[in-house]
Write an enzyme that holds these catalytic residues in place. Structure first.
Site, PDB file in Angstrom:
ATOM      1  CD  GLU A  46      -2.609  -1.404   2.473  1.00 29.86           C
ATOM      2  OE1 GLU A  46      -2.668  -0.496   3.318  1.00 29.86           O
ATOM      3  OE2 GLU A  46      -3.050  -2.547   2.650  1.00 29.86           O
ATOM      4  CG  ASP A  57      -2.794   7.997   9.045  1.00 29.52           C
ATOM      5  OD1 ASP A  57      -2.696   6.765   9.199  1.00 29.52           O
ATOM      6  OD2 ASP A  57      -3.125   8.539   7.979  1.00 29.52           O
TER       7      ASP A  57
END
Lengths: 257, 395
Positions: A46, A57
């Protein structure tokens, strides 16, 4: 069958998918990192498109995004770096990022470029299911790009089944209610969640992400699902002194044992 | 009248809920319940009683005679600065804390820029005995210290946001991350008409009390319930949405939204999200925002921590897009001038945010009969360090 489905048809267990942020630690490391991850036995990659405001995140990936943007990474730069990636890399490649840079690039142009380069799927955590199916699904399908959707421990069963109908790749199972980052071990509640989803017999395979950072956590999720996605631990490894190859080799062993 | 979104949370092409799947259940819970709870008689009774007896509403509508003389119009000031906690923010925090209670939440989180929303949140949490965490950019912690200390005295934990420019946007990011990590027992008490649906609509409903009062107060004072102009500053846009809300359908009322131009809209140091923005997705909604060609969000700048935000509420993007509002901007310098002018002409020290609204007065050609309402969204106590630093130049 797309490249992601081919992978899962050949290998049902111990899948290791690795996330890294494009343009980190250095702007031009992208292709080398992808080639080295494949060489050291990673099954799928990814490639993170850095964003200024990565809501989902934790600190490690936020930091890598800031560095990558300061290095000059952008979606156009990334696409030009990846132009010939299929000459050297054969495992499935996924782009992961936030929706805004994709919208500014143009969704159709984005999908078209992904197809011409040989990108197999996309993960856009802040593109919700409803918006995707209403506005963009037909474009993604036209170019054969798989949109991979996330589920969390709070996602209701009916919604999981709906998500399962939207993709022919895999389901990204977020291990716990948290932003990205590492944990040393999963608790009973999380194990119960892995078992619960696994027993739903979904059409798509399951990969668990968020919190996998060592052989123990990797083995724990592999017991119940098809494998794992590791991000923050890889970013940390890439920052170590030593060559990219040394760091990647050490990192992969630290997960697969 | 109800100015609201379509069933998917959009105002025209603006709005929606661009949130990670991790937040879907939280947003869904709010979306499914907010109108039912807000419209229930129990909620309304408690909301109205707290606004009256705790906040001190209705806030006065003050005729500003010397300012009126100077700008040759009838200028009224809507005195949100006189609310408990010193700004309009408390209207929304009272509403949301009651909603959070009705949903059985135990913990409240919030973002804050100038600290006005943080203080208003910490206040209602103290009132209701709820645990409170406020995320505030580290830069703002330093420039708005009195508000940080007020929040702490009220029992809130203030967490400095260390990402980005360490201002309002970054505080918002941290609040969303906090919510992702604490999805079940926590309510995110968002302070403006920004973020994913249903926040823009919900916060607009709570702030609509401002224009509701302006209507009957003007009726009492002038015999007409519609002004010619309503002027308010916009950062995210909650005080402006409250001041505009009941006038949106009355086309005769000119709605003027004033953005923070910082050092000037072409200076590269600005927070004028409509003047300098393009359509994109920020913090869960599709709206106008300042961004690079590559879709990275540009860090804003304004002397006012409360307007220092690179986006704008989707309803404001829509109202501007359809031509219902006129968007002006005011620089740091113009706003400081306006703040000192109001202080010397009317004896009111406004918040530096509200001073941006006042800075629009010299930019508009009024008729002598025009009735103008300027929303004074907050008071200037928190800005005394800034004002003291500029006193020699402006007094």
């Amino acid at each position: 069958m797309n490249r992601i489905q081919q992978l899962f048809s050949k290998k049902q267990k111990q899948i290791l998918s690795v996330y890294f942020t494009a343009g980190f630690p250095q702007l031009h490391d992208t292709v080398s990192i992808i080639e080295l991850l494949e060489k050291h036995g990673v099954d799928m990659i990814e490639i993170g498109i850095p964003f200024s405001d990565p809501l989902a995140d934790g600190n490690v990936i936020q930091h890598s995004s800031t560095v990558a943007l300061a290095n000059g990474m952008s979606l156009s730069v990334l696409f030009s770096q990846l132009e010939h990636i299929r000459k050297t890399v054969s495992i499935p490649l996924i782009l992961m990022g936030y929706i805004n840079p994709v919208l500014q690039f143009g969704v159709e142009k984005f999908c078209e470029t992904c197809q011409s380069i040989g990108i197999d799927g996309v993960i856009l955590p802040d593109l919700p299911l409803h918006e995707y199916t209403k506005e963009y699904k037909h474009i993604f399908e036209q170019y054969g790009i798989q949109n991979i959707l996330l589920i969390s421990p709070q996602t209701e069963e009916s919604r999981i089944r709906m998500i399962d109908q939207q993709t022919q790749a895999f389901i990204y199972m977020v291990s716990s209610s948290s932003t990205t980052g590492t944990k040393s071990k999963f608790n009973d509640e999380q194990i119960h969640y892995f078992k619960r989803i696994s027993s739903m017999n979904l059409q798509n395979p399951l990969l668990v992400g968020f919190g996998i950072s060592n052989t123990e956590t990797f083995a724990q999720v592999c017991e119940y699902t098809h494998g794992a996605i590791v991000g923050s631990a890889c970013i940390k490894a890439l920052e170590q002194p030593g060559t990219l190859e040394q760091n990647i080799s050490t990192f992969v062993s630290s997960i697969k044992g | 009248m109800k100015f609201t979104t379509d069933e998917h949370g959009y105002y025209g092409k603006f709005g929606g809920a661009y949130i990670p799947e991790l937040l879907y259940p939280n947003i869904k819970e709010l979306e499914d319940n907010y109108i039912r709870i807000i419209e229930s008689s129990d909620f309304q009774k408690e909301f109205i009683s707290l606004l009256k007896d705790y906040v001190g509403r209705p806030s006065p509508l003050t005729y500003a005679s010397r300012l009126s003389e100077k700008y040759n119009a009838h200028i009224y000031l809507k005195r949100e600065d006189l609310n408990h906690t010193g700004s309009h923010k408390v209207n929304n925090t009272i509403g949301q804390i009651l909603l959070a209670k009705a949903l059985g939440k135990k913990r409240i989180i919030a973002e804050t820029g100038a600290g006005q929303h943080g203080v208003a949140t910490a206040t209602v949490c103290a009132l209701m005995g709820m645990q409170c965490t406020v995320h505030m950019g580290e830069t703002d912690v330093k420039r708005q210290m009195p508000n940080v200390l007020r929040m702490k005295m009220l029992g809130a934990t203030v967490i400095p946001a260390m990402s980005g420019n360490r201002t309002l946007k970054d505080a918002g990011n941290e609040a969303f991350r906090d919510w992702i990590n604490n999805p079940t027992d926590t309510h995110y008490l968002l302070g403006s008409v920004v973020g994913p649906h249903p926040y823009p609509d919900m916060v607009a409903r709570f702030q609509a009390i401002i224009s509701e009062e302006i209507q009957w107060q003007l009726q009492e004072k002038t015999g007409k319930n519609l002004p010619d102009y309503v002027i308010a500053c916009i950062g995210g846009g909650s005080n402006a949405m409250g001041a505009f809300y009941h006038f949106i359908e009355h086309e005769s009322v000119q709605l003027i939204a004033v953005e923070a131009a910082g050092l000037g809209i072409h200076s590269g140091e600005t927070a004028a999200s409509i003047a300098k923005g393009t359509i994109g997705v920020i913090q869960g909604s599709k709206t106008m925002l300042m961004q690079t060609n590559d879709g990275q969000i540009i860090e804003p700048y304004s002397i006012s921590a409360g307007l220092d935000y690179p986006g704008i509420g989707p309803a404001h993007a829509y109202l501007h897009d359809i031509g219902r509002t006129k968007v002006l901007d005011a620089t740091d310098h113009e706003s400081l001038q306006a703040a000192f002018e109001l202080t010397r002409l009317e004896g009111i020290i406004p918040a530096i945010e509200s001073a941006h609204a006042l800075a629009a007065l010299p930019k508009i050609q009024f008729n002598a009969t025009d009735v103008v309402v300027v929303n004074i969204s907050g008071r200037g106590d928190k800005d005394m360090d800034t004002y003291i630093a500029h006193m020699d130049k402006y007094c």
